[in-house]
Motif scaffolding. Structure first.
Motif, PDB file in Angstrom:
ATOM      1  N   ALA A   1      -2.926   2.013  -6.402  1.00  0.00           N
ATOM      2  CA  ALA A   1      -2.844   0.569  -6.630  1.00  0.00           C
ATOM      3  C   ALA A   1      -3.388  -0.196  -5.426  1.00  0.00           C
ATOM      4  O   ALA A   1      -3.347   0.271  -4.292  1.00  0.00           O
ATOM      5  CB  ALA A   1      -1.396   0.176  -6.899  1.00  0.00           C
ATOM      6  N   GLN A   2      -3.916  -1.392  -5.698  1.00  0.00           N
ATOM      7  CA  GLN A   2      -4.419  -2.279  -4.657  1.00  0.00           C
ATOM      8  C   GLN A   2      -3.510  -3.496  -4.556  1.00  0.00           C
ATOM      9  O   GLN A   2      -3.278  -4.185  -5.542  1.00  0.00           O
ATOM     10  CB  GLN A   2      -5.853  -2.715  -4.963  1.00  0.00           C
ATOM     11  CG  GLN A   2      -6.836  -1.560  -5.086  1.00  0.00           C
ATOM     12  CD  GLN A   2      -6.972  -0.776  -3.797  1.00  0.00           C
ATOM     13  OE1 GLN A   2      -7.114  -1.363  -2.716  1.00  0.00           O
ATOM     14  NE2 GLN A   2      -6.934   0.536  -3.900  1.00  0.00           N
ATOM     15  N   GLY A   3      -2.976  -3.723  -3.372  1.00  0.00           N
ATOM     16  CA  GLY A   3      -2.077  -4.847  -3.196  1.00  0.00           C
ATOM     17  C   GLY A   3      -2.808  -6.140  -2.908  1.00  0.00           C
ATOM     18  O   GLY A   3      -3.945  -6.153  -2.433  1.00  0.00           O
ATOM     19  N   LYS A   4      -2.137  -7.252  -3.214  1.00  0.00           N
ATOM     20  CA  LYS A   4      -2.634  -8.578  -2.887  1.00  0.00           C
ATOM     21  C   LYS A   4      -1.747  -9.183  -1.811  1.00  0.00           C
ATOM     22  O   LYS A   4      -0.546  -8.925  -1.762  1.00  0.00           O
ATOM     23  CB  LYS A   4      -2.644  -9.455  -4.136  1.00  0.00           C
ATOM     24  CG  LYS A   4      -3.573  -8.921  -5.223  1.00  0.00           C
ATOM     25  CD  LYS A   4      -3.559  -9.807  -6.460  1.00  0.00           C
ATOM     26  CE  LYS A   4      -4.503  -9.251  -7.527  1.00  0.00           C
ATOM     27  NZ  LYS A   4      -4.509 -10.068  -8.762  1.00  0.00           N
ATOM     28  N   ILE A   5      -2.331  -9.990  -0.942  1.00  0.00           N
ATOM     29  CA  ILE A   5      -1.596 -10.554   0.183  1.00  0.00           C
ATOM     30  C   ILE A   5      -0.784 -11.754  -0.299  1.00  0.00           C
ATOM     31  O   ILE A   5      -1.340 -12.808  -0.638  1.00  0.00           O
ATOM     32  CB  ILE A   5      -2.540 -10.970   1.319  1.00  0.00           C
ATOM     33  CG1 ILE A   5      -3.335  -9.758   1.811  1.00  0.00           C
ATOM     34  CG2 ILE A   5      -1.741 -11.583   2.475  1.00  0.00           C
ATOM     35  CD1 ILE A   5      -4.412 -10.102   2.811  1.00  0.00           C
ATOM     36  N   PHE A   6       0.524 -11.591  -0.322  1.00  0.00           N
ATOM     37  CA  PHE A   6       1.405 -12.707  -0.683  1.00  0.00           C
ATOM     38  C   PHE A   6       1.538 -13.682   0.484  1.00  0.00           C
ATOM     39  O   PHE A   6       1.486 -14.894   0.305  1.00  0.00           O
ATOM     40  CB  PHE A   6       2.776 -12.171  -1.085  1.00  0.00           C
ATOM     41  CG  PHE A   6       3.769 -13.255  -1.407  1.00  0.00           C
ATOM     42  CD1 PHE A   6       3.721 -13.906  -2.631  1.00  0.00           C
ATOM     43  CD2 PHE A   6       4.743 -13.629  -0.493  1.00  0.00           C
ATOM     44  CE1 PHE A   6       4.620 -14.923  -2.930  1.00  0.00           C
ATOM     45  CE2 PHE A   6       5.649 -14.632  -0.781  1.00  0.00           C
ATOM     46  CZ  PHE A   6       5.583 -15.283  -2.006  1.00  0.00           C
ATOM     47  N   ALA A   7       1.726 -13.164   1.695  1.00  0.00           N
ATOM     48  CA  ALA A   7       1.845 -14.012   2.887  1.00  0.00           C
ATOM     49  C   ALA A   7       1.417 -13.203   4.101  1.00  0.00           C
ATOM     50  O   ALA A   7       1.712 -12.011   4.201  1.00  0.00           O
ATOM     51  CB  ALA A   7       3.272 -14.513   3.060  1.00  0.00           C
ATOM     52  N   GLY A   8       0.711 -13.847   5.028  1.00  0.00           N
ATOM     53  CA  GLY A   8       0.247 -13.186   6.232  1.00  0.00           C
ATOM     54  C   GLY A   8       0.645 -13.939   7.475  1.00  0.00           C
ATOM     55  O   GLY A   8       1.367 -14.948   7.420  1.00  0.00           O
ATOM     56  N   GLY A   9       0.172 -13.462   8.628  1.00  0.00           N
ATOM     57  CA  GLY A   9       0.447 -14.114   9.903  1.00  0.00           C
ATOM     58  C   GLY A   9       1.880 -13.998  10.359  1.00  0.00           C
ATOM     59  O   GLY A   9       2.372 -14.855  11.110  1.00  0.00           O
ATOM     60  N   LEU A  10       2.574 -12.945   9.936  1.00  0.00           N
ATOM     61  CA  LEU A  10       3.986 -12.768  10.269  1.00  0.00           C
ATOM     62  C   LEU A  10       4.145 -11.766  11.410  1.00  0.00           C
ATOM     63  O   LEU A  10       3.357 -10.842  11.567  1.00  0.00           O
ATOM     64  CB  LEU A  10       4.766 -12.276   9.054  1.00  0.00           C
ATOM     65  CG  LEU A  10       4.765 -13.215   7.844  1.00  0.00           C
ATOM     66  CD1 LEU A  10       5.313 -12.502   6.617  1.00  0.00           C
ATOM     67  CD2 LEU A  10       5.597 -14.458   8.154  1.00  0.00           C
ATOM     68  N   GLN A  11       5.184 -11.963  12.186  1.00  0.00           N
ATOM     69  CA  GLN A  11       5.490 -11.033  13.272  1.00  0.00           C
ATOM     70  C   GLN A  11       6.383  -9.917  12.732  1.00  0.00           C
ATOM     71  O   GLN A  11       7.541 -10.128  12.420  1.00  0.00           O
ATOM     72  CB  GLN A  11       6.201 -11.761  14.414  1.00  0.00           C
ATOM     73  CG  GLN A  11       6.630 -10.817  15.542  1.00  0.00           C
ATOM     74  CD  GLN A  11       7.733 -11.402  16.404  1.00  0.00           C
ATOM     75  OE1 GLN A  11       8.286 -12.448  16.107  1.00  0.00           O
ATOM     76  NE2 GLN A  11       8.054 -10.701  17.494  1.00  0.00           N
ATOM     77  N   GLN A  12       5.842  -8.721  12.604  1.00  0.00           N
ATOM     78  CA  GLN A  12       6.586  -7.536  12.188  1.00  0.00           C
ATOM     79  C   GLN A  12       7.558  -7.812  11.026  1.00  0.00           C
ATOM     80  O   GLN A  12       8.763  -7.636  11.154  1.00  0.00           O
ATOM     81  CB  GLN A  12       7.365  -6.964  13.378  1.00  0.00           C
ATOM     82  CG  GLN A  12       6.467  -6.403  14.477  1.00  0.00           C
ATOM     83  CD  GLN A  12       7.274  -5.844  15.624  1.00  0.00           C
ATOM     84  OE1 GLN A  12       7.878  -6.591  16.398  1.00  0.00           O
ATOM     85  NE2 GLN A  12       7.292  -4.531  15.746  1.00  0.00           N
ATOM     86  N   PRO A  13       7.052  -8.236   9.889  1.00  0.00           N
ATOM     87  CA  PRO A  13       7.944  -8.476   8.748  1.00  0.00           C
ATOM     88  C   PRO A  13       8.649  -7.197   8.327  1.00  0.00           C
ATOM     89  O   PRO A  13       8.071  -6.103   8.397  1.00  0.00           O
ATOM     90  CB  PRO A  13       6.992  -8.981   7.666  1.00  0.00           C
ATOM     91  CG  PRO A  13       5.664  -8.402   8.029  1.00  0.00           C
ATOM     92  CD  PRO A  13       5.631  -8.391   9.525  1.00  0.00           C
TER      93      PRO A  13
END
Length: 439
Positions: free
Chosen positions: A125-137
Motif C-alpha cells: 500500500a501507498q500512504g498519503k500524508i495527512f499531516a507533516g512538519g511534526l517533531q517525532q509524532p
C-alpha cells in the motif's frame, strides 16, 4: 528461580489451535530468541525474580541487517503474513480510524500517513500524508468516538496537538492546534494517547527522563502529602506518569504514577480498563526486572524509581522511601526483562479463531541490556473472562537474521477493519499484515 512447566487449564477456550498446551514457568520461562516459536507460552511471577546483579549488566546492541525477500515473520499454523507497506522512515504507532482508514505515525519523517487498504493496487500500500512538519509524532487518537470524529490528536515529545478531521479525509484541512504541553527531553520521548470510553478524559503517557532517577534528590515522606506522586522531583517533574486531561487540554492531573516508561496505551473493550505497555529499568542484570503490560488503576503507584514489581527495593535507592513499600500496585503480565514492550492492541474482530477474541497483542521491540537477546517479536496476552491470566504466548517471530543481527523490530500494532492484524517494525520500515487462512 524455580524450573517447570504447568498445564494451562481454563486459560483459553477448548478450541485452541496449538498442540502444546503447557506454559513455561520459573527458569523455563526465561531464555533468548532461539527459544521463541509461535505457540510457546510463558508465565513469569514475582517469585521467579533473581537477586539484583545476579548477572552483570550487559550492553549488547543488535546491529541492523538488510531485510531480504526471504525474510518474512513467522505466525502460528493457519495464519498468513504479507507485506502491507514498506519504505517507511521509523513507523511507530498504528491506529485505525472508525471508517477503516489506517493512520501511521511515521516518526522518522515527522509526519502522519493514511493508508486505505481497500483500494485496488499492485504491491504494498501507498500512504498519503495527512499531516507533516511534526517533531517525532507518536501517539494518535480520534475524537469523539463513534463514526464521525471531528479531530485527530497527535502526541509529540513536548506537546499534544490536534487536527480538524472529517471521516475519509486523507489530508488535514487545517493547521495543528496545541492543546497541552508536555515535559520534553530526557531518555524517553514516546508519548501515547487514548480517550476514555465516555470521551471525557484524554490519557497521555509520559516516560521518565532517566533510567532510575540517578543522582536526583529524592523527596522524603514529609515533603509529599497525600498519595505518592511518583516522579515529582527535579528533572522528573510530570514524568513516569500517565497524565489525564479534558479533551480540550484543560484540568491536567496525574492519573497513575511510578511507571518508568509506558510506551503504549490502549482501552480494553468491554471493561473500559486503561492498559499500559511498560519498559522497566535497566542495569540490574539479564533477567531483572521484567517489563510488563498492565491495567492502570486511577491513583495507583507502580514503584518507580524506588521499587519494582511490588516491594522489591531497587538497591540503587536502598533505604529511601520505606513509607511506600506497602502502597505499590503489582502489574498484571510480566514480560521477560529488557524485551521493551511498545504497542498493545486488543482483538475483538472475528477474522481470527474465536479463542483470540478478547486477548491482546503486544509488540516487543527487543533487548539491548541483556547478554543474550530477547524480544523482537509479537506476543499474545491470554485473558479469561476479560481478566489477564498473567501468561503470554509467542505469536509473530522470526525478525532475527542470526545471533548477531536483526532485520526487524516490532513497534506498532492494530486490528484492521477486516479483522487482520497490522504490525509495524522500524528497522526495515515495514508494516506486516497477518490473516487467518484456516487449518
Amino acid at each position: 528461580m524455580r524450573l517447570g512447566f504447568i498445564v494451562l487449564l481454563g486459560l483459553v477456550g477448548a478450541g485452541t489451535a496449538f498442540a502444546d498446551e503447557t506454559v513455561r514457568t520459573g527458569a523455563a520461562a526465561f531464555g533468548d530468541w532461539r527459544t521463541d516459536a509461535p505457540g510457546v507460552r510463558r508465565l513469569i511471577t514475582p517469585a521467579d525474580l533473581p537477586a539484583p546483579f545476579a548477572t552483570p549488566s550487559a550492553r549488547n546492541m543488535s546491529p541492523q541487517a538488510a531485510r531480504t525477500e526471504a525474510d518474512i515473520p513467522k505466525a502460528p499454523p493457519g495464519f498468513a503474513v504479507d507485506l502491507f507497506a514498506t519504505g517507511l522512515s521509523t513507523p511507530r504507532v498504528i491506529r485505525v480510524a472508525p471508517n477503516g482508514d489506517i493512520f501511521v505515525a511515521e516518526t522518522g519523517a515527522g509526519r502522519v500517513l493514511v493508508f486505505r487498504p481497500g483500494e485496488s493496487q499492485a504491491g504494498p500500500a501507498q500512504g498519503k500524508i495527512f499531516a507533516g512538519g511534526l517533531q517525532q509524532p507518536y501517539g494518535i487518537a480520534f475524537y469523539p468516538s463513534g463514526q464521525e470524529p471531528r479531530f485527530v490528536y497527535v502526541a509529540t515529545p513536548d506537546s499534544v496537538v490536534r487536527f480538524p478531521y472529517r471521516s475519509g479525509e486523507t489530508k488535514t484541512s487545517g493547521p495543528p492546534e496545541t492543546i497541552a504541553s508536555l515535559p520534553g527531553g530526557g531518555s524517553h520521548w514516546t508519548r501515547d494517547l487514548a480517550f476514555s470510553p465516555d470521551d471525557k478524559t484524554l490519557f497521555v503517557s509520559v516516560g521518565s527522563s532517566s533510567n532510575v532517577a540517578e543522582g536526583a534528590r529524592i523527596p522524603d515522606e514529609a515533603e509529599i502529602a497525600g498519595p505518592p506522586l511518583g516522579a515529582s522531583f527535579g528533572d522528573e517533574q510530570r514524568r513516569a506518569d500517565v497524565l489525564a486531561f479534558d479533551p480540550e487540554g484543560r484540568n491536567e492531573r496525574v492519573y497513575a504514577t511510578g511507571i518508568r516508561n509506558c510506551s503504549g496505551l490502549a482501552i480494553q473493550p468491554g471493561t473500559g480498563a486503561l492498559w499500559c505497555a511498560v519498559n522497566e529499568r535497566d542495569g540490574l542484570g539479564d533477567d531483572l526486572p521484567p517489563d510488563y503490560a498492565t491495567r492502570v488503576v486511577q491513583g495507583a503507584f507502580y514503584g518507580w524509581p524506588w521499587y519494582y514489581l511490588g516491594d522489591h527495593h531497587d538497591p540503587r535507592h536502598q533505604g529511601e522511601r520505606a513509607d511506600l513499600a506497602n502502597r505499590i500496585t503489582t502489574p498484571d503480565v510480566l514480560i521477560q526483562a529488557h524485551s521493551a514492550p511498545l504497542g498493545i492492541a486488543f482483538y475483538t474482530a472475528d477474522q481470527f479463531p474465536s479463542e483470540y477474541r478478547g486477548d491482546a497483542f503486544l509488540t516487543l521491540h527487543g533487548s539491548w541490556n541483556r547478554s543474550k537477546r530477547t524480544g523482537y517479536k509479537v506476543v499474545r496476552l491470554l485473558m479469561k473472562d476479560g481478566k489477564p491470566t498473567g501468561a503470554y504466548e509467542d505469536f509473530l517471530v522470526g525478525f532475527f537474521s542470526n545471533d548477531a543481527s536483526v532485520w526487524g523490530r516490532p513497534v506498532g500494532v492494530a486490528v484492521a477493519r477486516d479483522g487482520s492484524l497490522l504490525v509495524g517494525e522500524d528497522d526495515s520500515g515495514s508494516i506486516w499484515r497477518v490473516k487467518y487462512r484456516g487449518k
